[in-house]
Design a protein around this motif. Sequence first.
Motif, short mmCIF file in Angstrom:
data_model
loop_
_atom_site.label_atom_id
_atom_site.label_comp_id
_atom_site.label_asym_id
_atom_site.label_seq_id
_atom_site.Cartn_x
_atom_site.Cartn_y
_atom_site.Cartn_z
N VAL A 1 3.48 -25.20 13.36
CA VAL A 1 4.83 -24.88 12.91
C VAL A 1 4.78 -23.98 11.69
N ASP A 2 5.55 -22.89 11.74
CA ASP A 2 5.71 -21.98 10.61
C ASP A 2 6.98 -22.38 9.85
N TYR A 3 6.90 -22.33 8.53
CA TYR A 3 8.04 -22.63 7.66
C TYR A 3 8.27 -21.42 6.77
N HIS B 1 7.48 -31.26 17.55
CA HIS B 1 6.96 -31.67 16.24
C HIS B 1 8.12 -32.21 15.41
N ASP B 2 7.84 -33.26 14.65
CA ASP B 2 8.85 -33.88 13.81
C ASP B 2 8.63 -33.52 12.35
N LEU B 3 9.71 -33.50 11.61
CA LEU B 3 9.67 -33.27 10.17
C LEU B 3 10.47 -34.38 9.51
N ASP B 4 9.82 -35.19 8.68
CA ASP B 4 10.50 -36.24 7.95
C ASP B 4 11.13 -35.61 6.72
N LEU B 5 12.43 -35.47 6.72
CA LEU B 5 13.12 -34.78 5.63
C LEU B 5 12.94 -35.49 4.29
N PHE C 1 13.68 -35.05 11.77
CA PHE C 1 14.17 -33.80 12.33
C PHE C 1 13.13 -33.33 13.35
N SER C 2 13.56 -33.06 14.55
CA SER C 2 12.62 -32.72 15.62
C SER C 2 12.84 -31.29 16.09
N ILE C 3 11.74 -30.59 16.33
CA ILE C 3 11.82 -29.21 16.82
C ILE C 3 11.01 -29.11 18.11
N ALA C 4 11.63 -28.57 19.13
CA ALA C 4 11.02 -28.50 20.44
C ALA C 4 10.04 -27.33 20.56
N GLU D 1 10.71 -23.37 19.80
CA GLU D 1 12.05 -23.37 19.20
C GLU D 1 12.00 -22.81 17.78
N VAL D 2 13.09 -22.15 17.39
CA VAL D 2 13.28 -21.65 16.03
C VAL D 2 14.58 -22.27 15.52
N ARG D 3 14.50 -22.90 14.34
CA ARG D 3 15.70 -23.52 13.77
C ARG D 3 15.77 -23.23 12.28
N SER D 4 16.97 -22.99 11.79
CA SER D 4 17.15 -22.84 10.35
C SER D 4 18.22 -23.83 9.89
#
Length: 184
Positions: A52-54, A94-98, A128-131, A134-137
């Motif tokens: 995952v890129d941030y 991939h999940d992201l724990d905020l 927060f989950s990203i498939a 996927e690109v999310r902002s």
Amino acid sequence: MRAIFAAAALLAGVATLTGCSDSGPASYPNPGQTVREHEKALPGKTITIGEVDYAGIGLLTDIVSVTGSHADVPAKGRYARVRIMMTNRGRDRHDLDLNKQFLVTRDGKTYKISYDAMQVARGPATPFSIARDEVRSFDLWYDIPVGAKVKALRITGDASSSKLSDQLAGKQAGPATKDLPLDG
């Protein structure tokens, strides 16, 4: 002679249909996002954790309160709103724990997400989950002391790999932490 022209036309048509070109792989057009009022567009520095890129794409500081359709919550200090963009380049979700994402100020202090501001602004919920692909902002809100200067976003993300070769080799990767510079 006609056969040569017909063969050349046929080859040109096949090349066009199969997408052959010297320009590399095709990419989606990326329409720019309008920078919101008073927000500072960031230079788009990117860090990668696992697949995952941030990227930090926007920052607004010195916000005195957050207002939503259902509440108005004043900051104890000043709110800082960070807009980030995540891109999943792997095959798995991939999940992201905020709750594990911290804002770092220039004095080295760290601040956790403001739950109140995130709720009022109707920000994403954790985890927060990203498939795949996927690109999310989205925005992350922090309540920091008056006068504090933002330096970075300390991101703790999922460093696992969806590559079959990594999985067959038994490579285990847990969370990893990196700082994403936000101060230009």
